[in-house]
Write a protein that holds these residues in place. Structure first.
Motif, PDB file in Angstrom:
ATOM      1  N   ILE A  84       0.869  -1.180   0.000  1.00 29.36           N
ATOM      2  CA  ILE A  84       0.000   0.000   0.000  1.00 29.36           C
ATOM      3  C   ILE A  84       0.904   1.227   0.000  1.00 29.36           C
ATOM      4  O   ILE A  84       1.768   1.368   0.865  1.00 29.36           O
ATOM      5  N   VAL A 164       2.940  -3.574   8.900  1.00 30.40           N
ATOM      6  CA  VAL A 164       4.152  -4.300   8.488  1.00 30.40           C
ATOM      7  C   VAL A 164       4.955  -3.361   7.587  1.00 30.40           C
ATOM      8  O   VAL A 164       4.600  -3.148   6.427  1.00 30.40           O
ATOM      9  N   ASP A 165       6.015  -2.798   8.110  1.00 32.80           N
ATOM     10  CA  ASP A 165       6.676  -1.712   7.389  1.00 32.80           C
ATOM     11  C   ASP A 165       8.099  -2.052   6.940  1.00 32.80           C
ATOM     12  O   ASP A 165       8.429  -1.966   5.752  1.00 32.80           O
TER      13      ASP A 165
HETATM   14  C1  LIG Z   1       5.983   5.708  -1.153  1.00 33.33           C
HETATM   15  C2  LIG Z   1       5.428   4.919  -0.002  1.00 33.33           C
HETATM   16  C3  LIG Z   1       4.145   5.172   0.428  1.00 33.33           C
HETATM   17  C4  LIG Z   1       3.581   4.410   1.443  1.00 33.33           C
HETATM   18  N1  LIG Z   1       2.292   4.664   1.819  1.00 33.33           N
HETATM   19  C5  LIG Z   1       1.703   3.860   2.735  1.00 33.33           C
HETATM   20  C6  LIG Z   1       0.319   4.046   3.077  1.00 33.33           C
HETATM   21  O1  LIG Z   1      -0.368   4.921   2.582  1.00 33.33           O
HETATM   22  N2  LIG Z   1      -0.242   3.183   3.963  1.00 33.33           N
HETATM   23  C7  LIG Z   1       0.474   2.187   4.563  1.00 33.33           C
HETATM   24  O2  LIG Z   1      -0.108   1.415   5.339  1.00 33.33           O
HETATM   25  N3  LIG Z   1       1.795   2.000   4.276  1.00 33.33           N
HETATM   26  C8  LIG Z   1       2.424   2.801   3.384  1.00 33.33           C
HETATM   27  N4  LIG Z   1       3.737   2.589   3.043  1.00 33.33           N
HETATM   28  C9  LIG Z   1       4.507   1.496   3.696  1.00 33.33           C
HETATM   29  C10 LIG Z   1       4.560   0.205   2.854  1.00 33.33           C
HETATM   30  O3  LIG Z   1       3.276  -0.209   2.490  1.00 33.33           O
HETATM   31  C11 LIG Z   1       5.245  -0.893   3.675  1.00 33.33           C
HETATM   32  O4  LIG Z   1       6.571  -0.515   3.984  1.00 33.33           O
HETATM   33  C12 LIG Z   1       5.234  -2.252   3.039  1.00 33.33           C
HETATM   34  O5  LIG Z   1       5.661  -3.214   3.981  1.00 33.33           O
HETATM   35  C13 LIG Z   1       6.162  -2.334   1.820  1.00 33.33           C
HETATM   36  O6  LIG Z   1       6.121  -3.624   1.269  1.00 33.33           O
HETATM   37  P1  LIG Z   1       7.381  -4.218   0.461  1.00 33.33           P
HETATM   38  O7  LIG Z   1       8.411  -4.602   1.481  1.00 33.33           O
HETATM   39  O8  LIG Z   1       6.901  -5.385  -0.290  1.00 33.33           O
HETATM   40  O9  LIG Z   1       7.848  -3.148  -0.470  1.00 33.33           O
HETATM   41  C14 LIG Z   1       4.359   3.378   2.074  1.00 33.33           C
HETATM   42  C15 LIG Z   1       5.678   3.156   1.653  1.00 33.33           C
HETATM   43  C16 LIG Z   1       6.223   3.917   0.636  1.00 33.33           C
HETATM   44  C17 LIG Z   1       7.634   3.653   0.185  1.00 33.33           C
END
Ligand SMILES: Cc1cc2nc3c(=O)[nH]c(=O)nc-3n(C[C@H](O)[C@H](O)[C@H](O)COP(=O)(O)O)c2cc1C
Length: 199
Positions: A84, A164-165
């Motif tokens: 997301i 989960v970030d």
């Molecule tokens: C550009 C950007 C925007 C994001 N916006 C949101 C958001 O609106 N809501 C949320 O829950 N997480 C947000 N996140 C966090 C990511 O969803 C989260 O880190 C996720 O685990 C990434 O998955 P990945 O490891 O497969 O890339 C954002 C991250 C980035 C880089």
């Protein structure tokens, strides 16, 4: 069955990729053919709204979307896996989906939906968000539903994980890998459970 999986995360080995690989493992264990597309590494230009697909249902742009479009036509099961970003799907996912406007024209203007194969067409949406806000799942889910229906995937299940970030943080989730493993099996009709696919 043929399964097309779209990884819409730019983070190689990130949370989405880990979940998607576990899902595909469940499907491959059952002997099905999978193809994983890392959208971030593909050359897919955004839709130009040129109207070139209106009368034909075919996009006039020549890029890697041709490979995706072929997979969308030929597969029986579809997995869209996206982080997301800003309360919606990632740009990688949205770019691919917008290019499905050609399928939209084919289905709704030319009245030629993609024909179902003998196994039907079903989907699975996997979402991960760093925040604990449902709105990202709702907004991303709405776009994914429009995508699935446009490419004649009449039903899909959604599995989402919030809070989960960090890269790899999904490994600390107690049930996530089991959840997607089961969702993968449900997608191919191998496991019963509470989902849209019944059982
Ligand atoms: C550009 C950007 C925007 C994001 N916006 C949101 C958001 O609106 N809501 C949320 O829950 N997480 C947000 N996140 C966090 C990511 O969803 C989260 O880190 C996720 O685990 C990434 O998955 P990945 O490891 O497969 O890339 C954002 C991250 C980035 C880089």
């Amino acid at each position: 069955m043929k399964i097309a999986a779209f990884n819409a995360s730019p983070r190689i080995g990130g949370n989405i990729e880990m979940l998607l690989d576990e899902t595909l493992k469940a499907i491959e264990e059952a002997g099905h053919e999978t193809a994983k597309f890392r959208l971030n590494e593909m050359r897919i230009r955004p839709c130009q709204d040129c109207g070139g697909c209106t009368g034909t249902g075919r996009c006039v742009q020549a890029d890697d979307m041709e490979v995706i479009a072929d997979a969308i036509r030929a597969s029986d099961r579809f997995i869209l896996a996206s982080p997301i970003f800003f309360f919606g799907l990632s740009a990688q996912a949205k770019t691919m989906i917008d290019r499905c406007q050609a399928f939209w024209c084919e289905k709704y203007l030319l009245k030629k939906p993609i024909p179902e194969g003998p196994h039907g067409r079903k989907g699975l949406l996997i979402l991960v968000g760093g925040m604990k806000k449902e709105i990202g799942v709702q907004c991303g889910g709405a776009t994914a539903t429009a995508f699935f229906r446009t490419v004649s995937v009449g039903v899909h299940e959604t599995v989402s994980f919030l809070g989960v970030d960090r890269k790899g943080a999904i490994s600390e989730h107690e049930t996530a890998f089991q959840d997607v493993h089961r969702a993968g099996r449900r997608l191919i009709g191998q496991e019963s459970g509470s989902s849209l696919f019944g059982g």
